[in-house]
Scaffold this motif. Structure first.
Motif, PDB file in Angstrom:
ATOM      1  N   HIS A 191      17.700  10.335   9.070  1.00  0.00           N
ATOM      2  CA  HIS A 191      18.282  10.554   7.760  1.00  0.00           C
ATOM      3  C   HIS A 191      17.689   9.580   6.737  1.00  0.00           C
ATOM      4  CE1 HIS A 191      21.194  11.615   4.760  1.00  0.00           C
ATOM      5  NE2 HIS A 191      21.424  10.325   4.559  1.00  0.00           N
ATOM      6  N   GLY A 192      17.177  10.124   5.638  1.00  0.00           N
ATOM      7  CA  GLY A 192      16.616   9.284   4.587  1.00  0.00           C
ATOM      8  C   GLY A 192      15.123   9.060   4.722  1.00  0.00           C
ATOM      9  N   ALA A 193      14.538   9.522   5.853  1.00  0.00           N
ATOM     10  CA  ALA A 193      13.092   9.328   6.051  1.00  0.00           C
ATOM     11  C   ALA A 193      12.395  10.680   6.207  1.00  0.00           C
ATOM     12  CB  ALA A 193      12.839   8.441   7.269  1.00  0.00           C
ATOM     13  N   GLU A 194      12.956  11.712   5.594  1.00  0.00           N
ATOM     14  CA  GLU A 194      12.387  13.055   5.731  1.00  0.00           C
ATOM     15  C   GLU A 194      10.965  13.081   5.174  1.00  0.00           C
ATOM     16  OE1 GLU A 194      15.275  12.314   4.281  1.00  0.00           O
ATOM     17  OE2 GLU A 194      16.820  13.244   5.524  1.00  0.00           O
ATOM     18  N   ALA A 195      10.223  14.124   5.585  1.00  0.00           N
ATOM     19  CA  ALA A 195       8.808  14.207   5.224  1.00  0.00           C
ATOM     20  C   ALA A 195       8.591  14.308   3.711  1.00  0.00           C
ATOM     21  CB  ALA A 195       8.163  15.387   5.940  1.00  0.00           C
ATOM     22  N   ASP A 196       9.632  14.729   2.972  1.00  0.00           N
ATOM     23  CA  ASP A 196       9.448  14.809   1.517  1.00  0.00           C
ATOM     24  C   ASP A 196       9.681  13.462   0.829  1.00  0.00           C
ATOM     25  OD1 ASP A 196      12.168  14.631   1.890  1.00  0.00           O
ATOM     26  OD2 ASP A 196      12.684  16.211   0.454  1.00  0.00           O
ATOM     27  N   LYS A 197      10.045  12.444   1.587  1.00  0.00           N
ATOM     28  CA  LYS A 197      10.231  11.109   0.995  1.00  0.00           C
ATOM     29  C   LYS A 197       8.886  10.366   1.014  1.00  0.00           C
ATOM     30  CE  LYS A 197      14.922  11.047   0.836  1.00  0.00           C
ATOM     31  NZ  LYS A 197      15.228  12.374   1.368  1.00  0.00           N
ATOM     32  N   PRO A 198       8.671   9.482   0.036  1.00  0.00           N
ATOM     33  CA  PRO A 198       7.440   8.679   0.082  1.00  0.00           C
ATOM     34  C   PRO A 198       7.407   7.846   1.368  1.00  0.00           C
ATOM     35  CG  PRO A 198       8.646   8.335  -1.983  1.00  0.00           C
ATOM     36  CD  PRO A 198       9.532   9.139  -1.099  1.00  0.00           C
ATOM     37  N   ALA A 199       6.216   7.679   1.931  1.00  0.00           N
ATOM     38  CA  ALA A 199       6.103   6.931   3.192  1.00  0.00           C
ATOM     39  C   ALA A 199       6.496   5.476   2.990  1.00  0.00           C
ATOM     40  CB  ALA A 199       4.673   7.034   3.720  1.00  0.00           C
ATOM     41  N   PRO A 203       0.842  -1.201   0.000  1.00  0.00           N
ATOM     42  CA  PRO A 203       0.000   0.000   0.000  1.00  0.00           C
ATOM     43  C   PRO A 203       0.881   1.256   0.000  1.00  0.00           C
ATOM     44  CG  PRO A 203      -0.597  -1.504   1.786  1.00  0.00           C
ATOM     45  CD  PRO A 203       0.691  -1.996   1.220  1.00  0.00           C
ATOM     46  N   THR A 204       0.282   2.421  -0.163  1.00  0.00           N
ATOM     47  CA  THR A 204       1.086   3.643  -0.242  1.00  0.00           C
ATOM     48  C   THR A 204       1.168   4.408   1.082  1.00  0.00           C
ATOM     49  OG1 THR A 204      -0.863   4.757  -1.086  1.00  0.00           O
ATOM     50  CG2 THR A 204       0.732   3.992  -2.710  1.00  0.00           C
ATOM     51  N   THR A 205       0.502   3.906   2.125  1.00  0.00           N
ATOM     52  CA  THR A 205       0.687   4.510   3.451  1.00  0.00           C
ATOM     53  C   THR A 205       1.242   3.450   4.397  1.00  0.00           C
ATOM     54  OG1 THR A 205      -1.621   4.021   3.967  1.00  0.00           O
ATOM     55  CG2 THR A 205      -1.122   6.258   3.241  1.00  0.00           C
ATOM     56  N   HIS A 206       2.106   3.901   5.307  1.00  0.00           N
ATOM     57  CA  HIS A 206       2.739   2.965   6.244  1.00  0.00           C
ATOM     58  C   HIS A 206       1.865   2.822   7.481  1.00  0.00           C
ATOM     59  CE1 HIS A 206       6.004   0.514   7.686  1.00  0.00           C
ATOM     60  NE2 HIS A 206       6.781   0.877   6.679  1.00  0.00           N
ATOM     61  N   PHE A 207       1.861   1.635   8.088  1.00  0.00           N
ATOM     62  CA  PHE A 207       1.041   1.456   9.294  1.00  0.00           C
ATOM     63  C   PHE A 207       1.877   1.487  10.571  1.00  0.00           C
ATOM     64  CE2 PHE A 207       2.266  -2.869   8.270  1.00  0.00           C
ATOM     65  CZ  PHE A 207       2.254  -3.585   9.459  1.00  0.00           C
ATOM     66  N   LEU A 208       3.176   1.757  10.434  1.00  0.00           N
ATOM     67  CA  LEU A 208       4.039   1.869  11.616  1.00  0.00           C
ATOM     68  C   LEU A 208       4.631   3.279  11.658  1.00  0.00           C
ATOM     69  CD1 LEU A 208       5.698  -1.680  11.453  1.00  0.00           C
ATOM     70  CD2 LEU A 208       3.836  -0.921  12.931  1.00  0.00           C
ATOM     71  N   PRO A 209       5.088   3.726  12.860  1.00  0.00           N
ATOM     72  CA  PRO A 209       5.413   5.151  13.056  1.00  0.00           C
ATOM     73  C   PRO A 209       6.737   5.589  12.423  1.00  0.00           C
ATOM     74  CG  PRO A 209       5.794   3.924  15.092  1.00  0.00           C
ATOM     75  CD  PRO A 209       5.191   2.953  14.131  1.00  0.00           C
TER      76      PRO A 209
END
Ligand SMILES: [Cu+2]
Length: 533
Positions: A135-143, A123-129
């Motif tokens: 680094h590498g998980a910034e808000a502009d990266k796909p979830a 899916p395109t949304t993650h279910f974990l926090p």
């Protein structure tokens, strides 16, 4: 979250000062906001141990190594599905490979490469926090991002699953695994930058077996008497859904370690297995994010370890307990011949994990436990053309909460500092100044452990003085084979030696506590061409 060099040194010395105080590693379940299912409330040993199914190649394709040869081609899809981990629980949502948790097992042979298309159908949304400060998980990266690494494989760099080579749902990557290595148990898992711990916790891993003629000539237990055991710990809510803990800071949910109260084995909680009174070979993997397992049998019996991460040991090692850090594997032979009719529990420390029900009827056992397995030539220290001294450190805040973990006091994004020459031998001294044991994994290579030696971590961190506090201790007999992951224990220098062979290019080395690897305890390294003399 950026810190200056000056702040870093300041914080690092606070961390070192904290080390002088006795601390207990947090081996209790991390806090979660929701009520947690108590596994002790469940009836034990009601589900048979499942065996992950074998992956099937859909076609053959020309080998990337030799276009005249055809190699098996697999397509493995990453997807969301539900699976029941215990008879009395509801189905749990997982993300996994080939629609199963653990994913399908690859059965391969040395020298016979395979192509795998890893297709992201999540899916395109993650279910974990997700923690966007990592680094590498910034808000502009796909979830939702994924990339697959085959742990322990000697793989060309463009098929190794570099953490920044992630891709989104709807995309796939086609990797080639040449299998130019000895028989052993490898495992594949997600390696996506900054969310690796979440993807693996969600279920994205499976086994990859390499076989060869040395192994098959040994007449070890095989077929239905060779059993994979994949262990990991998780937490569940009262609706049987995965719980991943979060910090007390809602915008920075990263936690330094996760220890679940439910130990799953091949995706089941407290399974049982009916066995015959004979020898079995167990291929054991610790696939946990952070838990170290200490496995033994409830009857106190001796069993034999015959192999480690990278293949067979020179000879079976009799042990009563096997210790496995995250990422490590053990190849075990357990003989139930003297226990017809018995019920024997496999335990982690004193906690039951699964049960073996030994059949009453005596049988003849056609398999062997040979006295010698596979010779291993030990490196001489003089083979090494370079020794690197690399610190494993934790940077804490003023109340001793870990902020980041570092290798060589260097962040992921800094330029490459480890650049061994192709075919050269190096010694790496892993200087652990933290309170935790860190399982350190190098991609591409197999190594040997030289020794571990206690040192004064405070003096080392603060005064740059190396003062040993004891004699060098050789590896345990069960570790004295080829390894790809090593326990670097707290306050110890762990020395490993390896030849960087196979390919030039960019790889990574990292801590296999996935919460650490996601928070800077991972570095690129690059094998470069050049003269080794
Ligand atoms: Cu670590």
């Amino acid at each position: 979250m950026s810190i200056t060099r000056r702040q870093f040194v300041h914080r690092a010395s606070f961390a070192a000062a904290a080390m002088m105080m006795p601390q207990t590693a947090p081996h209790f379940p991390a806090q979660t906001s929701k009520p947690t299912l108590d596994p002790e409330s469940l009836t034990k040993f009601v589900d048979p141990l499942p065996i992950p199914k074998i992956a099937r190649a859909s076609q053959t394709r020309p080998s990337p190594a030799d276009s005249r040869a055809k190699v098996p081609y697999y397509r493995m899809e990453m997807s969301e599905f539900r699976a029941q981990v215990h008879r009395d629980m509801k189905p749990t949502r997982f993300w996994g490979m080939g629609g199963a948790f653990p994913g399908s097992t690859f059965e391969t042979k040395t020298g016979e490469g395979v192509i795998v298309e890893w297709a992201n159908a999540l899916p395109t949304t993650h279910f974990l926090p997700i923690d966007h400060h990592l680094h590498g998980a910034e808000a502009d990266k796909p979830a939702v991002r994924a990339v697959v690494h085959l742990h322990g494989a000697k793989t060309p760099p463009d098929s190794d699953g570099y953490p920044e080579d992630w891709y989104v749902p709807g995309k796939s990557a086609t990797y080639f695994y040449p299998n130019q290595q000895d028989a052993t148990l490898l495992w594949y898992h997600d390696h996506a930058m900054g969310i690796n711990r979440l993807n693996v916790y969600a279920g994205m891993f499976g086994l990859f077996i390499v076989r060869d003629e040395v192994e098959s000539s040994l007449n070890l237990p095989q077929g239905s008497c060779e059993i994979p055991l994949v262990l990991c710990d998780r937490m569940f809510d009262l609706e049987s859904q995965l719980l991943y803990p979060a910090s007390n800071y809602p915008d920075k949910p990263w936690v330094p370690e996760v220890f679940g109260n439910a130990v799953l084995i091949n995706g089941k909680l407290f399974p049982y297995m009916a066995v015959a009174p004979r020898k079995y070979r167990f291929r054991v993997l610790n696939a946990a994010n952070g838990r170290f397992f200490h496995l033994s049998l409830s009857n106190g019996d001796v069993f034999h370890q015959i192999g480690t991460d990278q293949g067979l040991l020179p000879a079976p090692v009799p042990i009563r307990q096997v210790q496995l850090a995250p990422g490590e594997r053990a190849d075990l032979v357990v003989d139930f011949a003297e226990h017809a009719g018995a019920e024997i529990v496999l335990r982690d420390d004193f906690q039951p994990v699964m049960q073996f029900r030994v059949d009453k009827r005596k049988i003849t056992d056609p398999s062997s436990l040979p006295t010698t397995l596979r010779p291993i030539t030990r490196f001489a220290e003089s083979d090494a053309i370079k020794t690197r001294t690399l610190t494993l450190a934790e940077v804490d805040d003023l109340v001793q909460n870990p902020v980041i973990m570092l290798l060589n006091n260097t962040r992921w994004s800094a330029p490459v500092t480890e650049n061994p020459l192709l075919n050269s031998v190096e010694i790496w001294n892993l200087m652990n100044v933290t309170d935790d044991s860190h399982p350190i994994h190098l991609h591409l290579v197999r190594f040997q452990i030289l020794d571990r030696r206690r040192f004064d971590a405070f003096a080392y961190q603060n005064e740059n003085i190396l003062r040993f506090r004891g004699a060098a201790v050789p590896p345990e007999p069960y570790e004295a084979g080829w390894k790809d992951t090593v326990r670097a224990d707290s306050g110890m220098v762990t020395r490993i030696i390896m030849r960087f062979e196979g390919f030039t290019g960019r790889y990574v080395w990292h801590c296999h506590i996935l919460e650490h690897g996601d928070n800077e305890m991972m570095r690129p390294y690059e094998v470069i061409a050049g003269e080794t003399k």
